[in-house]
Design a protein around this motif. Structure first.
Motif, short mmCIF file in Angstrom:
data_model
loop_
_atom_site.label_atom_id
_atom_site.label_comp_id
_atom_site.label_asym_id
_atom_site.label_seq_id
_atom_site.Cartn_x
_atom_site.Cartn_y
_atom_site.Cartn_z
N THR A 217 0.84 -1.26 -0.20
CA THR A 217 -0.01 -0.07 0.00
C THR A 217 0.80 1.18 -0.01
O THR A 217 0.14 2.30 -0.07
CB THR A 217 -0.85 0.07 1.23
OG1 THR A 217 -0.06 -0.06 2.45
CG2 THR A 217 -1.74 -1.21 1.40
N CYS A 218 2.20 1.19 0.10
CA CYS A 218 3.10 2.52 0.28
C CYS A 218 4.22 2.17 -0.51
O CYS A 218 5.19 2.17 -0.01
CB CYS A 218 3.36 2.71 1.58
SG CYS A 218 2.10 2.61 2.86
N PRO A 219 4.08 2.49 -1.88
CA PRO A 219 5.13 2.20 -2.91
C PRO A 219 6.53 3.16 -2.70
O PRO A 219 7.52 2.91 -3.11
CB PRO A 219 4.47 2.43 -4.12
CG PRO A 219 3.27 3.10 -4.03
CD PRO A 219 2.91 2.80 -2.51
N ALA B 131 4.37 11.74 12.51
CA ALA B 131 2.74 11.85 12.26
C ALA B 131 2.13 10.58 12.57
O ALA B 131 1.15 10.43 13.30
CB ALA B 131 2.79 11.87 10.70
N LEU B 132 2.91 9.46 12.58
CA LEU B 132 2.55 8.16 13.00
C LEU B 132 2.28 8.08 14.67
O LEU B 132 1.35 7.57 15.05
CB LEU B 132 3.66 6.83 12.53
CG LEU B 132 3.06 6.62 11.34
CD1 LEU B 132 4.51 5.75 10.76
CD2 LEU B 132 1.76 5.69 11.07
N ILE B 133 3.39 8.68 15.44
CA ILE B 133 3.38 8.65 16.80
C ILE B 133 2.04 9.47 17.25
O ILE B 133 1.42 9.16 18.23
CB ILE B 133 4.49 9.37 17.45
CG1 ILE B 133 5.89 8.16 16.99
CG2 ILE B 133 4.61 9.49 18.75
CD1 ILE B 133 7.32 8.77 17.31
N ALA B 134 1.81 10.79 16.61
CA ALA B 134 0.80 11.58 16.96
C ALA B 134 -0.51 10.71 16.68
O ALA B 134 -1.58 10.80 17.13
CB ALA B 134 0.67 12.62 16.07
N GLU C 15 -0.67 8.77 2.23
CA GLU C 15 -1.78 9.15 1.44
C GLU C 15 -2.36 10.57 1.75
O GLU C 15 -2.45 11.55 0.69
CB GLU C 15 -3.04 8.40 1.33
CG GLU C 15 -2.85 6.94 0.56
CD GLU C 15 -4.09 6.23 0.53
OE1 GLU C 15 -3.82 4.81 -0.10
OE2 GLU C 15 -5.10 6.35 1.09
N ARG C 16 -2.44 10.96 2.91
CA ARG C 16 -2.91 12.34 3.10
C ARG C 16 -1.73 13.24 3.30
O ARG C 16 -2.04 14.60 3.87
CB ARG C 16 -3.58 12.11 4.64
CG ARG C 16 -4.87 11.56 4.52
CD ARG C 16 -5.84 11.21 5.82
NE ARG C 16 -6.61 10.29 5.67
CZ ARG C 16 -7.51 10.30 6.46
NH1 ARG C 16 -7.52 10.61 7.62
NH2 ARG C 16 -8.40 9.09 6.30
N GLU C 17 -0.72 12.74 3.19
CA GLU C 17 0.63 13.73 3.14
C GLU C 17 0.78 14.59 4.58
O GLU C 17 1.19 15.61 4.83
CB GLU C 17 0.72 14.93 2.10
CG GLU C 17 0.60 14.01 0.58
CD GLU C 17 1.19 14.90 -0.47
OE1 GLU C 17 1.11 15.96 -0.28
OE2 GLU C 17 1.29 14.25 -1.73
N GLU C 18 0.48 13.82 5.55
CA GLU C 18 0.35 14.45 7.03
C GLU C 18 1.85 14.75 7.50
O GLU C 18 1.96 15.59 8.34
CB GLU C 18 -0.14 13.39 7.99
CG GLU C 18 -1.71 13.42 7.86
CD GLU C 18 -2.29 12.52 9.12
OE1 GLU C 18 -1.57 11.97 9.98
OE2 GLU C 18 -3.34 12.10 8.80
N TRP C 19 2.94 14.00 6.83
CA TRP C 19 4.14 14.39 6.96
C TRP C 19 4.58 15.78 6.75
O TRP C 19 5.67 16.50 7.01
CB TRP C 19 5.30 13.46 6.38
CG TRP C 19 4.68 13.35 4.98
CD1 TRP C 19 4.13 12.11 4.40
CD2 TRP C 19 5.04 14.03 3.91
NE1 TRP C 19 3.79 12.41 3.07
CE2 TRP C 19 4.75 13.49 2.82
CE3 TRP C 19 5.99 15.12 3.60
CZ2 TRP C 19 4.80 13.74 1.34
CZ3 TRP C 19 6.07 15.68 2.53
CH2 TRP C 19 5.53 15.03 1.30
N ARG C 20 3.72 16.42 6.00
CA ARG C 20 4.05 17.89 5.62
C ARG C 20 3.76 18.80 6.72
O ARG C 20 4.38 20.02 6.98
CB ARG C 20 3.09 18.20 4.47
CG ARG C 20 3.43 17.71 3.05
CD ARG C 20 2.60 18.36 2.18
NE ARG C 20 2.82 17.87 0.83
CZ ARG C 20 3.82 18.04 0.13
NH1 ARG C 20 5.03 18.95 0.30
NH2 ARG C 20 4.21 17.27 -1.14
#
Ligand SMILES: *Cc1c(COP(=O)(O)O)cnc(C)c1O
Length: 415
Positions: free
Chosen positions: A324-326, A357-360, A399-404
């Motif tokens: 799911t994460c190429p 972002a994952l930790i959040a 997908e949501r580009e939360e890392w931005r």
């Protein structure tokens, strides 16, 4: 595979009940037991008992009445069962870094006696930094040279100049696992000794120090052994070496008779001479609770059963993320036989921010410079559905580009 399939695996998992040993916070999928294991439910009560009763009431008498003096050996015997060592061969003391100093120094002393022309300590370039720093300092101090090689070149680099092969069994960053028996055999064939760091192995993967014929080993109490932050570490020397020489930190707890208070040092028999100062009783009490959580798997198949579940978890997670994460590249060995209990993915730009972002979102792994998202899987308390859900969260973050988000791009001190 579907989420329901993961739930079905959990429903028939023979190790499922082991999770009840832990006080896991709500709303968290904890994939960082390779950095700091989860708090066992038994630990707060046990530590409180030691503080209130053994210390508070027993005071100095507890050194004799509460078994405090024997904690390094008692817990050492328990850890020995997890790493293929015999009873009386392993003690708990100090930190992993300090124990490495002791055993590497002992190995150099043995070399100086048996093969003084050997001057090289061989290790892996990607070994954990503290191991390399300790080796660099000792090499300088003792007139040896530290040489670093890539993992695949280690066999070829062993020769008549090698004094010690010093390796970490499971690489902290990639999760790559060495073949301990094969490398130990190759080192011995070349005439060198071996020092193994089991920081990411003890309680995580089956280890057979005796079977491998290893020479020295050390390991960490606060990772897969769930001993708590800064827990004491362990040290093992093969009985053929344990009594050959003093280790350099010849403190009074490693003396044959510390309470004779004699001016000269006489080392204790066996591995007990690897103790240095007074045991850290409160930390040891917490560590014993953590080690007991791993030993609780013994009637259920022990380390072999934990390994089977660990592989099922890392396989599920790695396959889902790859599907799911190429944008993420698998940075752990695809070959399961060479993988520890963790899975890593690399991304050249967003690894740090994506982990924040994952930790959040409650999926706690960690970032390892320069580009690694690291996910540790502790089969004692993780479920198959956790692996599934964590992979879904990774997909959503990307997908949501939360890392931005700016707050995820600010570097904290501990990554
Ligand atoms: C975690 C780890 C250590 C930690 O050493 P400390 O002395 O506890 O700080 C050492 N070596 C390796 C390979 C590790 O993974």
């Amino acid at each position: 595979m579907t989420r329901n399939d993961a739930l079905a695996l959990d429903a028939t998992d023979p190790l499922a009940a082991l999770r009840d040993q832990f006080a896991l916070p709500e709303g968290v999928i904890y994939l960082d037991g390779n950095s700091l294991g989860v708090l066992p439910r038994a630990t707060p009560g046990r530590v409180q008992q030691v503080v209130q009763h053994e210390w508070g009431q027993g005071l100095i008498r507890s050194w004799n009445t509460a078994g405090w003096m024997a904690l390094p050996q008692r817990i050492g015997d328990k850890i020995a069962r997890l790493v293929g060592a015999g009873a009386g061969e392993l003690v708990v003391a100090d930190s992993t870094s300090v124990n490495l100093f002791k055993v590497l120094s002992a190995a150099l002393t043995i070399t100086r006696a048996d093969a003084p022309q050997r001057k090289l300590i061989l290790s892996e370039r990607s070994n954990f930094p503290t191991d390399l720093y300790i080796a660099e300092a000792l090499a300088k101090e003792r007139g040896f040279e530290l040489v670093l090689a890539e993992a695949e070149d280690l066999h070829a680099r062993l020769d008549e100049r090698t004094a010690v092969l010093m390796l970490t069994h499971v690489n902290y960053r990639s999760g790559r696992m060495h073949d301990m028996a094969a490398l130990t055999q190759a080192a011995h064939r070349a005439g060198a000794l071996t020092v193994w760091d089991l920081a990411h192995s003890a309680g995580a993967v089956p280890v057979d120090l005796q079977g491998a014929g290893a020479d020295f080993a050390i390991g960490c109490g606060y990772k897969y052994l769930n001993g708590g932050p800064g827990a004491p570490a362990f040290v093992w020397a093969h009985p053929r070496h344990a009594e050959r020489f003093w280790q350099p930190l010849a403190g009074w707890m490693g003396h044959a008779a510390p309470f004779e208070f004699t001016p000269g040092y006489r080392p204790a028999a066996g591995i007990s001479r690897y103790l240095c100062g007074t045991p850290a009783v409160l930390s040891l009490a917490a560590l014993e609770c953590g080690v007991d959580t791993v030993l609780a798997a013994e009637p259920l198949g022990g380390m072999a059963a934990l390994r089977a579940k660990s592989l099922a978890l890392t396989r599920l997670f790695a396959e889902r993320v790859q599907a799911t994460c190429p944008a993420l590249a698998l940075a752990s060995p695809a070959d399961e036989a060479r993988r520890g209990s963790q899975v890593c993915f690399a991304h050249p730009e967003i690894a740090y921010a994506a982990m924040q972002a994952l930790i959040a979102r409650g999926v706690i792994g960690d970032f390892r410079a320069p580009d690694i998202l690291r996910f540790g899987f502790t089969p004692l308390y993780l479920r198959h559905v956790d692996a599934w859900d964590a992979a879904e969260q990774v997909r959503e973050v990307l997908e949501r580009e939360e890392w931005r988000r700016p707050e995820f791009n600010q570097r904290l001190a501990v990554t």
